[in-house]
Design a protein around this motif. Structure first.
Motif, PDB file in Angstrom:
ATOM      1  N   LEU A 170     -15.269   1.164  -1.024  1.00  0.00           N
ATOM      2  CA  LEU A 170     -14.043   0.948  -0.248  1.00  0.00           C
ATOM      3  C   LEU A 170     -14.394   0.605   1.197  1.00  0.00           C
ATOM      4  N   TYR A 171     -15.388   1.294   1.714  1.00  0.00           N
ATOM      5  CA  TYR A 171     -15.802   1.023   3.085  1.00  0.00           C
ATOM      6  C   TYR A 171     -16.331  -0.402   3.221  1.00  0.00           C
ATOM      7  N   LEU A 172     -17.171  -0.794   2.269  1.00  0.00           N
ATOM      8  CA  LEU A 172     -17.714  -2.161   2.285  1.00  0.00           C
ATOM      9  C   LEU A 172     -16.595  -3.186   2.301  1.00  0.00           C
ATOM     10  N   ILE A 173     -15.630  -3.014   1.411  1.00  0.00           N
ATOM     11  CA  ILE A 173     -14.563  -3.996   1.296  1.00  0.00           C
ATOM     12  C   ILE A 173     -13.684  -3.971   2.534  1.00  0.00           C
ATOM     13  N   ALA A 174     -13.401  -2.761   3.004  1.00  0.00           N
ATOM     14  CA  ALA A 174     -12.556  -2.656   4.204  1.00  0.00           C
ATOM     15  C   ALA A 174     -13.194  -3.391   5.374  1.00  0.00           C
ATOM     16  N   THR A 175     -14.505  -3.245   5.526  1.00  0.00           N
ATOM     17  CA  THR A 175     -15.145  -3.864   6.686  1.00  0.00           C
ATOM     18  C   THR A 175     -15.329  -5.373   6.515  1.00  0.00           C
ATOM     19  N   HIS A 176     -15.167  -5.872   5.289  1.00  0.00           N
ATOM     20  CA  HIS A 176     -15.264  -7.319   5.096  1.00  0.00           C
ATOM     21  C   HIS A 176     -13.894  -7.974   4.932  1.00  0.00           C
ATOM     22  N   ALA A 177     -12.863  -7.154   4.855  1.00  0.00           N
ATOM     23  CA  ALA A 177     -11.525  -7.715   4.716  1.00  0.00           C
ATOM     24  C   ALA A 177     -10.950  -7.970   6.100  1.00  0.00           C
ATOM     25  N   GLU A 178      -9.823  -8.650   6.154  1.00  0.00           N
ATOM     26  CA  GLU A 178      -9.336  -9.128   7.433  1.00  0.00           C
ATOM     27  C   GLU A 178      -8.548  -8.101   8.251  1.00  0.00           C
ATOM     28  N   PRO A 179      -7.356  -7.710   7.787  1.00  0.00           N
ATOM     29  CA  PRO A 179      -6.407  -7.167   8.748  1.00  0.00           C
ATOM     30  C   PRO A 179      -6.685  -5.707   9.060  1.00  0.00           C
ATOM     31  N   THR A 234      -7.999   1.760  14.247  1.00  0.00           N
ATOM     32  CA  THR A 234      -8.697   2.628  13.289  1.00  0.00           C
ATOM     33  C   THR A 234      -8.187   2.413  11.867  1.00  0.00           C
ATOM     34  N   SER A 235      -6.867   2.233  11.721  1.00  0.00           N
ATOM     35  CA  SER A 235      -6.290   2.112  10.379  1.00  0.00           C
ATOM     36  C   SER A 235      -6.538   0.724   9.792  1.00  0.00           C
ATOM     37  N   THR A 236      -6.731   0.677   8.488  1.00  0.00           N
ATOM     38  CA  THR A 236      -7.049  -0.573   7.816  1.00  0.00           C
ATOM     39  C   THR A 236      -6.294  -0.648   6.497  1.00  0.00           C
ATOM     40  N   ALA A 237      -5.809  -1.831   6.179  1.00  0.00           N
ATOM     41  CA  ALA A 237      -5.170  -2.051   4.885  1.00  0.00           C
ATOM     42  C   ALA A 237      -5.780  -3.282   4.253  1.00  0.00           C
ATOM     43  N   PHE A 238      -5.975  -3.267   2.946  1.00  0.00           N
ATOM     44  CA  PHE A 238      -6.578  -4.432   2.291  1.00  0.00           C
ATOM     45  C   PHE A 238      -6.271  -4.427   0.803  1.00  0.00           C
ATOM     46  N   ASP A 239      -6.446  -5.592   0.190  1.00  0.00           N
ATOM     47  CA  ASP A 239      -6.327  -5.708  -1.261  1.00  0.00           C
ATOM     48  C   ASP A 239      -7.709  -5.617  -1.865  1.00  0.00           C
ATOM     49  N   LEU A 240      -7.854  -4.786  -2.877  1.00  0.00           N
ATOM     50  CA  LEU A 240      -9.116  -4.708  -3.593  1.00  0.00           C
ATOM     51  C   LEU A 240      -9.354  -6.021  -4.330  1.00  0.00           C
ATOM     52  N   PRO A 241     -10.497  -6.655  -4.122  1.00  0.00           N
ATOM     53  CA  PRO A 241     -10.773  -7.889  -4.870  1.00  0.00           C
ATOM     54  C   PRO A 241     -11.258  -7.591  -6.292  1.00  0.00           C
ATOM     55  N   LEU A 242     -11.443  -6.324  -6.619  1.00  0.00           N
ATOM     56  CA  LEU A 242     -12.042  -5.960  -7.911  1.00  0.00           C
ATOM     57  C   LEU A 242     -11.120  -5.055  -8.706  1.00  0.00           C
ATOM     58  N   HIS A 301      -3.643  -2.490  -3.794  1.00  0.00           N
ATOM     59  CA  HIS A 301      -3.525  -2.449  -2.337  1.00  0.00           C
ATOM     60  C   HIS A 301      -3.836  -1.057  -1.806  1.00  0.00           C
ATOM     61  N   ILE A 302      -4.769  -1.020  -0.868  1.00  0.00           N
ATOM     62  CA  ILE A 302      -5.286   0.244  -0.344  1.00  0.00           C
ATOM     63  C   ILE A 302      -5.016   0.332   1.159  1.00  0.00           C
ATOM     64  N   VAL A 303      -4.624   1.492   1.617  1.00  0.00           N
ATOM     65  CA  VAL A 303      -4.510   1.721   3.054  1.00  0.00           C
ATOM     66  C   VAL A 303      -5.446   2.862   3.440  1.00  0.00           C
ATOM     67  N   VAL A 304      -6.232   2.621   4.449  1.00  0.00           N
ATOM     68  CA  VAL A 304      -7.120   3.655   4.979  1.00  0.00           C
ATOM     69  C   VAL A 304      -6.594   4.056   6.354  1.00  0.00           C
TER      70      VAL A 304
END
Lengths: 250, 250
Positions: B178-187, B191-199, B235-238
DNA sequence: GCCGGCAGTTGATCTAGATCAAATCGTGAT
DNA sequence: ATCACGATTTGATCTAGATCAACTGCCGGC
């Protein structure tokens, strides 16, 4: 614990000692052994590199580059086996690569190392100053290409190990490692192969993501099934490499 | 299953179609996005490469290069996520890398691929004929250098994953991904991050050397402990990346 | 709206490999 | 030769994660 190469001071002292003794610190022997670095250089460059490089004997267990440190040199392995390690803050440890002569050690273009390199066996390396070699890399496409090739080779190997770590059983893991070492060690007849393990059980465990007990059990399992025979802990004989390969199932 | 790019015929046909339509098949957009390949080329080379390359949309699940096949082209990822896979004869499978725009896909200098590359999400790639690019690599040290850099970056990533596969617990593994994807995803905000899992869960399992059930359990564990929240499976929100990072313990 | 199917979750049980605990084996120092 | 100690093997348990089995939620087609 043998002492590590810790700074360029360390190297410079040793180097000037050698120069004072008038010993030719050349890299010709590297070239003779098709050293990754030296094979790609002109004889002029070789001479310059030779003047600033240093052949050095390393005891087993000696650290060549420390994780997290800034290293001001690269090396080429001339003899022996080097293990690349990553350790976590809590002490868990993973070997992420094994390197054999004539591999290159060091990460070009990046000073800080994310892993440590340590001699697994007594070894001999050829040490180059980083600045000089970086310059030669930029000036010599063929050298760039050699190092690029090695990086790709290591990448293939790393990915192969990812498959092993993620998806193989303990027995398959141990067989994979024995197979890897057997194919990189020297003395093999047509099918039968004998070699000395460059790694202790603990190191094998750290390579395979297992515990020493599991490694030991799987080794005796392979022994009892006749795939290998073990003499003196470190010395292994593989009567039939095909049998060993079958245990990997790949 | 969407159709794969299987041969250069396939590409040539598509390419000539595009040419006939008079659409400019240039690589300028790559350059604008700092494509690994195009950033290192002169405008003359870019024009030549543009004439022989092809931008192509790829559906999620479409195979770009098949394991064991000989591929006659390279690509550059322009958009989307590509997964690199190794499968064993018995079907066990391991994802050995994830690539994001603007990464380069393909193993220079070696025709046969030891792994498959597959679009994990809908993606767009820029396809280059292998022969042409190989020539440009030999002629252009800067391009060689770019590709060398990427290979070293991938090697670092692969080794980091070896540590994860060999020595981390299931929860740490999931958090790492999750960390890997969060840091390679855009928005991401401060501190807070939201992204779509590509997997999918199955793909995550194949990446982490786990089963889908374990992945699912660890995801709900992370959710219940408040480190992430999950909406619509993908869809994940950190809320706080530091909290996620702590779960990795590295 | 209803149905079918796939992706994901949750629960119950099982097991490969970890952990804890003794033996051995080997090697180097005395 | 004898001792001591680290490396290895072997044995007895424990457990994280696998496996097997329901169950739920989410579309897409009719």
């Amino acid at each position: 614990m043998p002492d590590a190469i810790e700074s360029d001071q360390d190297m410079d002292v040793a180097h000037s000692e050698v120069l004072e003794l008038g010993i030719p610190v050349a890299c010709r022997s590297c070239q003779a052994r098709h050293g990754v670095v030296c094979g790609a250089l002109s004889s002029t460059q070789l001479r310059e590199l030779g003047r600033h490089s240093l052949r050095r004997k390393i005891d087993a267990g000696c650290e060549i580059v420390a994780q997290g440190s800034e290293s001001s040199f690269y090396s080429n392995i001339m003899r022996g086996v080097v293990k690349l390690c990553k350790v976590m803050p809590d002490g868990r440890q993973q070997i992420v690569g094994l390197q054999f002569a004539p591999d290159f050690v060091g990460r070009p273009f990046v000073r800080e190392s994310t892993l440590s390199a340590e001699a697994a066996t007594d070894a001999e390396i050829c040490v180059f100053p980083r600045n000089l070699l970086d310059r030669m890399i930029s000036e010599t496409p063929e050298l760039q290409r050699s190092l690029h090739d090695q990086a790709l080779k290591e990448l293939d190997a790393a990915r192969e190990w990812m498959l092993t770590l993620g998806r193989r059983t303990a027995e398959e893991k141990v067989a994979s490692l024995l197979y890897l070492i057997a194919t990189h060690a020297e003395p093999q007849t047509a099918t039968s192969t004998a070699f000395d393990l460059p790694l202790s059980r603990a190191e094998i465990a750290d390579f395979l993501g297992l515990t020493i007990e599991t490694v030991s059990r799987q080794m005796t399992r392979l022994r009892k099934s006749g795939v290998i025979s073990i003499e003196n802990f470190r010395h292994i004989v593989v009567p039939d490499m095909d049998e060993l390969e079958k245990k990997i199932s790949a």
